[in-house]
Design an enzyme around this catalytic site. Structure first.
Site, PDB file in Angstrom:
ATOM      1  CG  HIS A  61      20.774  11.860 -61.766  1.00 46.87           C
ATOM      2  ND1 HIS A  61      21.055  12.969 -60.987  1.00 46.87           N
ATOM      3  CD2 HIS A  61      20.274  12.340 -62.933  1.00 46.87           C
ATOM      4  CE1 HIS A  61      20.758  14.060 -61.672  1.00 46.87           C
ATOM      5  NE2 HIS A  61      20.274  13.716 -62.849  1.00 46.87           N
ATOM      6  CG  ASP A 103      -0.559  23.253 -38.657  1.00 48.06           C
ATOM      7  OD1 ASP A 103      -0.258  22.660 -39.715  1.00 48.06           O
ATOM      8  OD2 ASP A 103       0.186  23.288 -37.673  1.00 48.06           O
ATOM      9  CD1 TRP A 139      13.916   8.576 -65.554  1.00 45.48           C
ATOM     10  CD2 TRP A 139      12.221   8.665 -64.104  1.00 45.48           C
ATOM     11  NE1 TRP A 139      12.914   9.325 -66.116  1.00 45.48           N
ATOM     12  CE2 TRP A 139      11.856   9.403 -65.241  1.00 45.48           C
ATOM     13  CE3 TRP A 139      11.307   8.588 -63.048  1.00 45.48           C
ATOM     14  CZ2 TRP A 139      10.623  10.045 -65.378  1.00 45.48           C
ATOM     15  CZ3 TRP A 139      10.078   9.229 -63.185  1.00 45.48           C
ATOM     16  CH2 TRP A 139       9.742   9.944 -64.335  1.00 45.48           C
ATOM     17  CB  SER A 176       5.377  10.208 -48.517  1.00 45.67           C
ATOM     18  OG  SER A 176       5.665  11.568 -48.344  1.00 45.67           O
ATOM     19  CB  SER A 177       3.157  11.641 -53.119  1.00 47.18           C
ATOM     20  OG  SER A 177       4.515  11.864 -53.311  1.00 47.18           O
ATOM     21  CG  HIS A 218       2.910  13.716 -69.983  1.00 50.56           C
ATOM     22  ND1 HIS A 218       3.994  14.209 -70.669  1.00 50.56           N
ATOM     23  CD2 HIS A 218       2.072  14.758 -69.830  1.00 50.56           C
ATOM     24  CE1 HIS A 218       3.809  15.486 -70.933  1.00 50.56           C
ATOM     25  NE2 HIS A 218       2.648  15.833 -70.443  1.00 50.56           N
ATOM     26  CD  GLU A 236       6.250  12.840 -60.696  1.00 50.71           C
ATOM     27  OE1 GLU A 236       5.203  12.442 -60.159  1.00 50.71           O
ATOM     28  OE2 GLU A 236       7.123  13.492 -60.110  1.00 50.71           O
ATOM     29  CE1 TYR A 255       2.847  20.467 -68.357  1.00 51.70           C
ATOM     30  CE2 TYR A 255       2.662  18.146 -68.913  1.00 51.70           C
ATOM     31  CZ  TYR A 255       2.918  19.436 -69.290  1.00 51.70           C
ATOM     32  OH  TYR A 255       3.259  19.719 -70.579  1.00 51.70           O
ATOM     33  CB  SER A 273       2.142  32.730 -60.582  1.00 47.51           C
ATOM     34  OG  SER A 273       2.205  31.977 -61.771  1.00 47.51           O
ATOM     35  CG  HIS A 323       4.209  12.653 -75.475  1.00 47.83           C
ATOM     36  ND1 HIS A 323       3.646  13.865 -75.192  1.00 47.83           N
ATOM     37  CD2 HIS A 323       4.795  12.262 -74.331  1.00 47.83           C
ATOM     38  CE1 HIS A 323       3.881  14.191 -73.938  1.00 47.83           C
ATOM     39  NE2 HIS A 323       4.588  13.237 -73.400  1.00 47.83           N
ATOM     40  CG  HIS A 324       6.939   9.879 -72.583  1.00 47.46           C
ATOM     41  ND1 HIS A 324       7.988  10.660 -72.184  1.00 47.46           N
ATOM     42  CD2 HIS A 324       5.826  10.522 -72.180  1.00 47.46           C
ATOM     43  CE1 HIS A 324       7.529  11.722 -71.539  1.00 47.46           C
ATOM     44  NE2 HIS A 324       6.217  11.672 -71.527  1.00 47.46           N
ATOM     45  CB  THR A 328       2.343  25.752 -71.818  1.00 52.46           C
ATOM     46  OG1 THR A 328       1.812  24.465 -71.475  1.00 52.46           O
ATOM     47  CG2 THR A 328       3.643  25.947 -71.070  1.00 52.46           C
ATOM     48  CE  LYS A 364       0.798  28.382 -65.466  1.00 56.64           C
ATOM     49  NZ  LYS A 364      -0.359  28.432 -64.559  1.00 56.64           N
ATOM     50  NE  ARG A 411      17.370   9.067 -71.728  1.00 56.39           N
ATOM     51  CZ  ARG A 411      16.139   9.230 -71.223  1.00 56.39           C
ATOM     52  NH1 ARG A 411      15.072   9.140 -72.012  1.00 56.39           N
ATOM     53  NH2 ARG A 411      15.948   9.515 -69.947  1.00 56.39           N
TER      54      ARG A 411
END
Ligand code: CU
Length: 525
Positions: free
Chosen positions: A76, A105, A141, A168-169, A252, A254, A256, A267, A301-302, A327, A330, A449
């Site tokens: 998931h 293009d 994950w 791909s990315s 991390h 990722e 963002y 925006s 921090h994880h 943040t 924004k 979890r």
């Protein structure tokens, strides 16, 4: 010479049907394919989520084996992050960036085609891993070692899928950076670009920086599994905590990579329906860049609970809190954009405002989790799950819905049914909160979890959460209906679908959006 080409040759021989899409180099076709792929994976990942929520509807094991439950939480996450959310924003990038900067293009159209067509095989590997001998990957994950070293062939398929998704990315990002830096129309200086383009420029750099790190992490896992290395396996002197460091150095940023293009969409939408230019355009650009830079400096921090020195915990705590500053800039700018605007509340605006409220809430729980002693309590509980679903679903997904409703009239030339769009919004926001708000309470009460069973005191909130999840899932089937109805029966869209509020018009302004824009509202036609 021109007269000899009275009719366009390339058109006559252009393949049609399926081959058109297999061979296309057109940024709009590719954008469309990205978006449909994303939506398909969103449904696949959604079915997995509902399997999880069905099992957790009541305590005890009823629906699945624990091993299969682990596979569901793993896939998931991977499917939603790499298959649903990221491709959705790459789809937006393909459609909108060339249009917004006046390019014919993308810079590398054939590479663009390849970037997309790598996705379906990766998706097949990922979902196909469920049917591999020994079952799918069951490590979450985040693919923490040494669990990943011990699992069956499904893990190998997952690793290969991640390699392909990463390629791909990276190719997509190179394309986006090159397009933005080299193909802007004359006069389109960097600081005049629509903010969506800026957010993707920054995101593309993040992707190029961290996707190889993830590739490295899973490659080391692969060699641990098959080639006798012991990077992460303590049985051979390896260090499982090293995997976490490498993974989160990717993981991390990722977050963002997903959130920043979402900021970009919002925006564009908020100014359009406020009939005002974006408030504080330069500060938005600098805040986005600051967030991107800071995102490299907070990964541990994880990992507060792995046994790191207290000095390191303090550093990561303060560095993480620092991200709240740009943040916050924004969020205040978005609110100031709406301030004194002549607001209307069509579906894209509703989703953008929904994003603003709920993403901010997800940001605040992130701040809560950044506090070391609090996190030690909440680590690996449902509080964390609630936090990142506010960021990922109410943040990224709602912003993606805002983008789809906002740009759909330009993409298909037809309008969606406004009433149905609004119903989709209200169903989504209500069921989203029913599904995820109670998970904060479950986490605070200590429910872990990634566990298929739980003790009796957690029953009520789990039932509510599962009901919300199924409601949310059905709401997205309703979204498919709204979409198909628009494509088939939608009324012809006017030139400027959002009367007097088309965002593209800001790009016609002679200068960047004025940043003291409280009193300056452009003409509403
Ligand atoms: Cu993080």
């Amino acid at each position: 010479m021109e007269a000899a080409h009275a009719h366009d040759d390339s058109h006559d021989h252009a393949p049609s049907g399926l081959m058109r899409y297999v061979t296309t180099t057109n940024h709009k076709d590719i954008g469309t394919m990205y978006l449909w792929f994303s939506f398909t994976m969103f449904l696949v990942g959604g079915v997995m989520a509902l399997t999880i929520r069905a099992e957790l509807f009541q305590p005890g094991l009823q629906l699945v084996r624990p091993e299969f439950f682990n596979t569901m939480t793993t896939l998931h996450g991977l499917v939603m992050v790499f298959g649903a959310i990221m491709p959705a924003f790459v789809g937006f990038a393909n459609w909108q960036i060339p249009l917004m900067i006046g390019a014919p293009d993308m810079a590398f159209p054939r590479m663009n085609n390849w970037s997309f067509w790598l996705l379906p095989p990766a998706a097949i590997l990922l979902v196909g891993s469920l049917f591999a001998p020994g079952g799918g990957p069951g490590a979450g994950w985040t693919l923490y070692a040494p669990l990943t070293v011990q699992q069956g062939m499904g893990m190998d398929l997952t690793i290969f899928a991640i390699h392909i998704l990463g390629m791909s990315s990276i190719m997509g990002s190179i394309n986006i950076v090159t397009t933005i830096l080299n193909m802007r129309a004359p006069g389109m200086t960097l600081m005049k670009m629509p903010l969506f383009v800026w957010t993707w420029l920054i995101t593309a750099y993040l992707l190029i920086a961290v996707m190889p790190v993830l590739a490295g992490a899973v490659t080391m896992t692969l060699t641990d599994r098959h080639f006798g290395t012991h990077f992460f396996n303590p049985a051979g002197g390896g260090d499982p905590v090293m995997f976490q460091h490498i993974f989160w150095f990717f993981g991390h940023p990722e977050v963002y990579i997903i959130a920043i293009p979402a900021f970009g969409v919002v925006s564009q939408v908020l100014p359009a329906f406020s009939r005002k230019p974006l408030f504080g355009y330069p500060s938005m650009v600098y805040a986005t860049a600051s967030i991107a830079i800071l995102s490299f400096l907070v990964w541990a921090h994880h990992m507060y609970t792995v046994g790191m020195p207290v000095e390191a915990q303090l550093y990561y705590m303060f560095a993480t809190m620092l991200i709240a500053v740009p943040t916050g800039v924004k969020v205040f700018n978005w609110v100031a954009t709406m301030w004194k605007g002549s607001l209307t509340f069509e579906t894209p605006m509703l989703f953008a405002i929904g994003f603003l409220f709920l993403f901010t809430l997800g940001g605040f729980t992130g701040l809560v989790l950044s506090v070391v002693p609090v996190d030690v309590q909440l680590h690996d509980t449902y509080y964390v799950v609630a936090h990142f679903h506010y960021v990922m679903v109410a943040g990224a997904l709602f912003s993606a819905f805002a983008g789809v409703y906002f740009w759909l009239p330009k993409w298909i030339g037809k309008m969606y049914d406004e009433k149905l769009g609004k119903i989709h919004f209200w169903l989504s926001i209500v069921f989203f909160n029913v599904a995820f708000f109670p998970q904060h309470f479950l986490g605070l009460a200590g429910m872990p979890r990634r566990i298929p069973d739980y003790s009796l005191q957690f029953v009520d909130f789990n039932m509510i959460s599962s009901i919300g999840a199924f409601g949310f899932g059905l709401s997205q089937v309703f979204f498919l209906y709204v979409l198909l109805k628009a494509i088939k029966y939608g009324e012809k869209a006017p030139q400027r679908p959002w009367e007097g509020a088309d965002t593209l018009e800001w790009t016609h302004l002679p200068s960047p959006a004025p940043y003291h824009s409280f009193e300056k509202a452009p003409q509403v036609k």
